[in-house]
Write a protein that holds these residues in place. Sequence first.
Motif, short mmCIF file in Angstrom:
data_model
loop_
_atom_site.label_atom_id
_atom_site.label_comp_id
_atom_site.label_asym_id
_atom_site.label_seq_id
_atom_site.Cartn_x
_atom_site.Cartn_y
_atom_site.Cartn_z
N ASP A 1 -4.35 -51.81 19.72
CA ASP A 1 -4.21 -50.47 19.14
C ASP A 1 -3.39 -50.52 17.86
N PRO A 2 -4.02 -50.34 16.70
CA PRO A 2 -3.27 -50.33 15.44
C PRO A 2 -2.52 -49.01 15.29
N PRO A 3 -1.51 -48.97 14.42
CA PRO A 3 -0.74 -47.73 14.25
C PRO A 3 -1.54 -46.66 13.53
N VAL A 4 -1.24 -45.41 13.80
CA VAL A 4 -1.82 -44.29 13.08
C VAL A 4 -1.03 -44.00 11.82
N LEU A 5 0.29 -44.17 11.88
CA LEU A 5 1.15 -44.02 10.71
C LEU A 5 1.32 -45.37 10.04
N THR A 6 1.00 -45.46 8.76
CA THR A 6 1.08 -46.73 8.05
C THR A 6 1.82 -46.55 6.73
N GLY A 7 2.27 -47.68 6.19
CA GLY A 7 2.94 -47.65 4.90
C GLY A 7 2.05 -48.09 3.77
N SER A 8 0.76 -48.35 4.08
CA SER A 8 -0.17 -48.83 3.07
C SER A 8 -1.58 -48.37 3.40
N SER A 9 -2.48 -48.59 2.46
CA SER A 9 -3.87 -48.16 2.61
C SER A 9 -4.76 -49.36 2.85
N ALA A 10 -5.66 -49.25 3.85
CA ALA A 10 -6.57 -50.36 4.13
C ALA A 10 -7.63 -50.51 3.04
N GLU A 11 -8.04 -49.43 2.46
CA GLU A 11 -9.13 -49.46 1.49
C GLU A 11 -8.63 -49.44 0.05
N GLY A 12 -7.35 -49.20 -0.14
CA GLY A 12 -6.83 -49.15 -1.49
C GLY A 12 -7.28 -47.92 -2.26
N THR A 13 -7.54 -46.82 -1.55
CA THR A 13 -8.00 -45.60 -2.21
C THR A 13 -6.90 -44.56 -2.21
N THR A 14 -7.18 -43.45 -2.84
CA THR A 14 -6.21 -42.36 -2.88
C THR A 14 -6.56 -41.25 -1.91
N GLU A 15 -7.63 -41.45 -1.11
CA GLU A 15 -8.07 -40.40 -0.18
C GLU A 15 -7.27 -40.49 1.12
N LEU A 16 -5.97 -40.27 1.00
CA LEU A 16 -5.07 -40.45 2.12
C LEU A 16 -4.26 -39.19 2.38
N PHE A 17 -3.91 -38.97 3.64
CA PHE A 17 -2.99 -37.89 3.98
C PHE A 17 -1.57 -38.44 3.95
N HIS A 18 -0.76 -37.90 3.05
CA HIS A 18 0.62 -38.34 2.90
C HIS A 18 1.52 -37.58 3.88
N THR A 19 2.55 -38.25 4.33
CA THR A 19 3.57 -37.59 5.13
C THR A 19 4.90 -38.31 4.89
N LYS A 20 5.97 -37.67 5.23
CA LYS A 20 7.29 -38.29 5.13
C LYS A 20 7.62 -39.00 6.44
N TYR A 21 8.01 -40.25 6.33
CA TYR A 21 8.45 -41.02 7.50
C TYR A 21 9.95 -41.22 7.34
N PHE A 22 10.69 -40.19 7.74
CA PHE A 22 12.12 -40.12 7.45
C PHE A 22 12.32 -40.17 5.93
N ASP A 23 12.86 -41.24 5.37
CA ASP A 23 13.08 -41.28 3.92
C ASP A 23 12.06 -42.17 3.20
N GLU A 24 10.95 -42.48 3.89
CA GLU A 24 9.91 -43.29 3.28
C GLU A 24 8.60 -42.51 3.17
N GLU A 25 7.70 -43.00 2.30
CA GLU A 25 6.35 -42.45 2.23
C GLU A 25 5.50 -43.11 3.30
N ALA A 26 4.67 -42.32 3.98
CA ALA A 26 3.75 -42.87 4.98
C ALA A 26 2.41 -42.16 4.85
#
Length: 430
Positions: free
Chosen positions: A153-178
């Motif tokens: 089971d891979p994580p749902v919250l990640t610090g990077s993009s698998a496809e290298g695209t900008t079609e991502l939903f951003h969220t704050k992971y405490f003080d980091e971008e996720a």
Amino acid sequence: MKITISQSPKNEGQTVTIGAWLANKRSSGKIAFLQLRDGTGFMQAVVAKSDVSEETFQLAKSMSQESSMYITGKIVEDTRSAFGYEMQVSDIELINEAIDYPITPKEHGTEFLMDHRHLWLRSKRQHAVMKIRNEIIRATYEYFNENEYVKIDPPVLTGSSAEGTTELFHTKYFDEEAYLSQSGQLYMEAAAMAFGKVFSFGPTFRAEKSKTRRHLIEFWMIEPEMSFVDHAESLEIQEQYVSFVAQSVLTNCKLELDVLERDTSKLEMIKAPFPRISYDDAVTLLKEKGFDDIEWGEDFGSPHETAIAEHFDKPVFITNYPAAIKSFYMKPDPERSDVVLCADLIAPEGYGEIIGGSQRIDDLELMTKRFEEHGLAGEAYNWYLELSKYGSVPHSGFGLGLERTVAWLSGVDHVRETIPFPRLLNRLYP
């Protein structure tokens, strides 16, 4: 004895009790016909005035749609129905009477039905689609478990993009971008280096502002990754897996396919091997079919995929796309550096791409170069780069979109009916 509707064939001639809801009814003089559902199936119950108390008969005639009950009676064969059995009722215990149920047997608009998705799921058609979805999932686990894959089971919250695209939903992971995951692939590659053959099954998210019948914002992916497997071997695995799933649906969902009026002769043809056509030849074919505007190096849209699929009577692999339009991790063809060892599996009947897969880069120098070309350098990807550094091997993988596959096998027009609670561009309710 309490049973479910699906257990009725094993209890022919027995008097049983079923917990059920009233899907529909009709009455004629001294007899009432109740259409029951209990989640496992649909069945008719016949209430004859001569066989029940006056109170029970009046209850049968007055009960409203979606009222819940315990209903008791004898299971008998009924050759006129697709299910093959019905109940001759002796007693009814009303649990809850549903008043003014909003989805009636009349026609309703799509938006109305989507607003009431939590209730629309109870309908016979939606029940059939969800049962087919369930069978695809069940068959998926069976196929990969029998072939010695390990579910990771891979994580749902990640610090990077698998496809290298900008079609991502951003969220704050405490003080980091996720980001919400758009694919578990990179993590599955790491898992494949630990376990050999792995697969994941989970939700993925694309912030793509698309309104087509093939797109959802939240959808489910089945993503296998395999060590010591090259591109050609991966294609064989893909066609064997899809064939296995399709034949499982044919075998185990006969009633559901009948409800949906699916042309099962089309599904009977889904058996490996599948035809293959190179991207180069696909461009030539499209030009022959009148798509004069398509040029080498451009990605295919839905009309192009449909036109290519119509040339074959089975799902078709389009192989070796130009490297420039594919993801950074795909291995170049050793004989042609301008194309990569990849394939999209296109379903027939206009359902489009259901699988995207490739052989992955296993060379550290080339992967480092790709990182630089795609602007992926940084700590968020260091762990992935290390996979090419420490004992890398030839490896391949693919991702199958569950909802598109459900739509194709069940024959429904739009993916919004293939997931219990669809998330669309303008829909987050219910």
